[in-house]
Design a protein around this motif. Structure first.
Motif, PDB file in Angstrom:
ATOM      1  N   PHE A 166     -69.820  -3.286  -6.959  1.00  0.00           N
ATOM      2  CA  PHE A 166     -68.836  -2.414  -6.299  1.00  0.00           C
ATOM      3  C   PHE A 166     -67.402  -2.903  -6.516  1.00  0.00           C
ATOM      4  CE2 PHE A 166     -71.413   0.039  -2.811  1.00  0.00           C
ATOM      5  CZ  PHE A 166     -72.029   0.773  -3.814  1.00  0.00           C
ATOM      6  N   SER A 167     -67.212  -4.207  -6.638  1.00  0.00           N
ATOM      7  CA  SER A 167     -65.836  -4.706  -6.859  1.00  0.00           C
ATOM      8  C   SER A 167     -65.277  -4.127  -8.151  1.00  0.00           C
ATOM      9  CB  SER A 167     -65.811  -6.231  -6.942  1.00  0.00           C
ATOM     10  OG  SER A 167     -66.267  -6.753  -5.741  1.00  0.00           O
ATOM     11  N   GLY A 168     -66.088  -4.152  -9.202  1.00  0.00           N
ATOM     12  CA  GLY A 168     -65.637  -3.601 -10.482  1.00  0.00           C
ATOM     13  C   GLY A 168     -65.453  -2.096 -10.407  1.00  0.00           C
ATOM     14  N   LEU A 169     -66.414  -1.429  -9.778  1.00  0.00           N
ATOM     15  CA  LEU A 169     -66.348   0.036  -9.720  1.00  0.00           C
ATOM     16  C   LEU A 169     -65.192   0.531  -8.854  1.00  0.00           C
ATOM     17  CD1 LEU A 169     -70.073   1.159  -9.555  1.00  0.00           C
ATOM     18  CD2 LEU A 169     -68.351   1.899 -11.209  1.00  0.00           C
ATOM     19  N   GLU A 170     -64.853  -0.238  -7.826  1.00  0.00           N
ATOM     20  CA  GLU A 170     -63.706   0.140  -6.974  1.00  0.00           C
ATOM     21  C   GLU A 170     -62.434   0.213  -7.833  1.00  0.00           C
ATOM     22  OE1 GLU A 170     -63.379   1.061  -3.795  1.00  0.00           O
ATOM     23  OE2 GLU A 170     -61.209   0.820  -3.561  1.00  0.00           O
ATOM     24  N   GLN A 171     -62.252  -0.804  -8.700  1.00  0.00           N
ATOM     25  CA  GLN A 171     -61.070  -0.800  -9.590  1.00  0.00           C
ATOM     26  C   GLN A 171     -61.118   0.387 -10.553  1.00  0.00           C
ATOM     27  OE1 GLN A 171     -58.859  -3.303  -9.089  1.00  0.00           O
ATOM     28  NE2 GLN A 171     -60.299  -4.082  -7.557  1.00  0.00           N
ATOM     29  N   GLU A 172     -62.290   0.583 -11.138  1.00  0.00           N
ATOM     30  CA  GLU A 172     -62.447   1.680 -12.110  1.00  0.00           C
ATOM     31  C   GLU A 172     -62.175   3.028 -11.454  1.00  0.00           C
ATOM     32  OE1 GLU A 172     -62.964   1.661 -15.246  1.00  0.00           O
ATOM     33  OE2 GLU A 172     -63.355  -0.466 -15.504  1.00  0.00           O
ATOM     34  N   ALA A 173     -62.756   3.220 -10.267  1.00  0.00           N
ATOM     35  CA  ALA A 173     -62.610   4.512  -9.585  1.00  0.00           C
ATOM     36  C   ALA A 173     -61.155   4.750  -9.201  1.00  0.00           C
ATOM     37  CB  ALA A 173     -63.513   4.559  -8.355  1.00  0.00           C
ATOM     38  N   ARG A 174     -60.473   3.686  -8.790  1.00  0.00           N
ATOM     39  CA  ARG A 174     -59.056   3.827  -8.399  1.00  0.00           C
ATOM     40  C   ARG A 174     -58.239   4.346  -9.588  1.00  0.00           C
ATOM     41  NH1 ARG A 174     -57.257  -1.559  -5.609  1.00  0.00           N
ATOM     42  NH2 ARG A 174     -59.051  -1.188  -4.287  1.00  0.00           N
TER      43      ARG A 174
END
Ligand SMILES: N[C@@H](CCC(=O)N[C@@H](CS)C(=O)NCC(=O)O)C(=O)O
Length: 219
Positions: free
Chosen positions: A144-152
């Motif tokens: 989720f840490s990586g995906l949070e950045q990607e989604a942002r």
């Protein structure tokens, strides 16, 4: 809803990979016959089910002689056979970005927390529930840490993983967030993912696919 004649989806209500396919079917307006495979009792490993999917996993899609495993393959099949409404953007670059987000869930997160992996940690490896929960939460946090950045970077409106329409990336994040909550993972550090999921969960195709709404939930 139009009936996809002769198509059967083998799944289990809490299987997040099956949940993805249920969302895609809802978005495409398709109904199929659902057959339930009771994962907790090991039905996926019976000879009968292994004839359907030799990998011993759900979902599995059957349409006559056509047997298909892997949620991403099933969803892409639906996308190609039923292009409306599209679940992928048009440009190759955008399509690749959407796929990368979906695959971050499908390849990097979900396999580490699958039932058979957790069972193997339990036995024969002998880990206790606290250690297994720590394992689960660790891999959710990393993913989720990586995906949070990607989604942002990729969201167009804070309500979708990519741009401002539903894509395959949305189909993958919602079941993973459901699992994270079920295993009491701390999701506070991921406000973008939470905001996106809150919106998506309110859409009919997502709401109808939720595990609690699945008929096998009562089995
Ligand atoms: N990559 C596969 C994963 C399928 C999968 O792992 N399914 C889980 C449920 S979400 C399963 O059947 N687990 C049974 C087990 O672990 O024994 C997909 O996307 O379809």
């Amino acid at each position: 809803m139009s009936e996809k004649e002769g198509a059967v989806l083998y799944g289990y209500f809490r299987s997040s990979a099956s949940y993805r396919v249920r969302i895609a079917l809802g978005l495409k307006g398709l109904s199929v016959v659902h057959k339930f495979v009771q994962l907790p009792s090991g039905e996926q490993n019976t000879q009968e089910y292994l004839r359907i999917n030799p990998a011993g996993l759900v979902p599995a899609w059957i349409e006559g002689d056509f047997h298909l495993a892997q949620s991403i393959a099933i969803i892409e099949y639906l996308e190609e056979a039923y292009p409306e409404p599209p679940l992928m953007p048009r440009s190759p670059v955008d399509r690749a970005r959407v796929r990368a987000m979906a695959l971050a869930v499908a390849c990097d997160m979900h396999p580490l927390n699958n039932l058979r992996i957790l069972n193997y940690l339990r036995s024969p490896l002998g880990h206790d529930e606290e250690t297994i929960n720590a394992w689960y939460r660790h891999w959710i946090a990393v993913g989720f840490s990586g995906l949070e950045q990607e989604a942002r970077r990729a969201t167009g409106d804070g309500r979708h993983m990519f741009g401002s329409t539903v894509t395959i990336a949305d189909i993958y994040i919602v079941p993973q967030m459901y699992n994270a909550r079920r295993f009491k993972c701390d999701v506070e550090p991921y406000p973008t993912l939470r905001g996106i999921c809150a919106h998506l969960e309110s859409l009919p195709a997502f709401a109808k696919a939720v595990p609690e709404a699945h008929p096998s939930a009562a089995c």
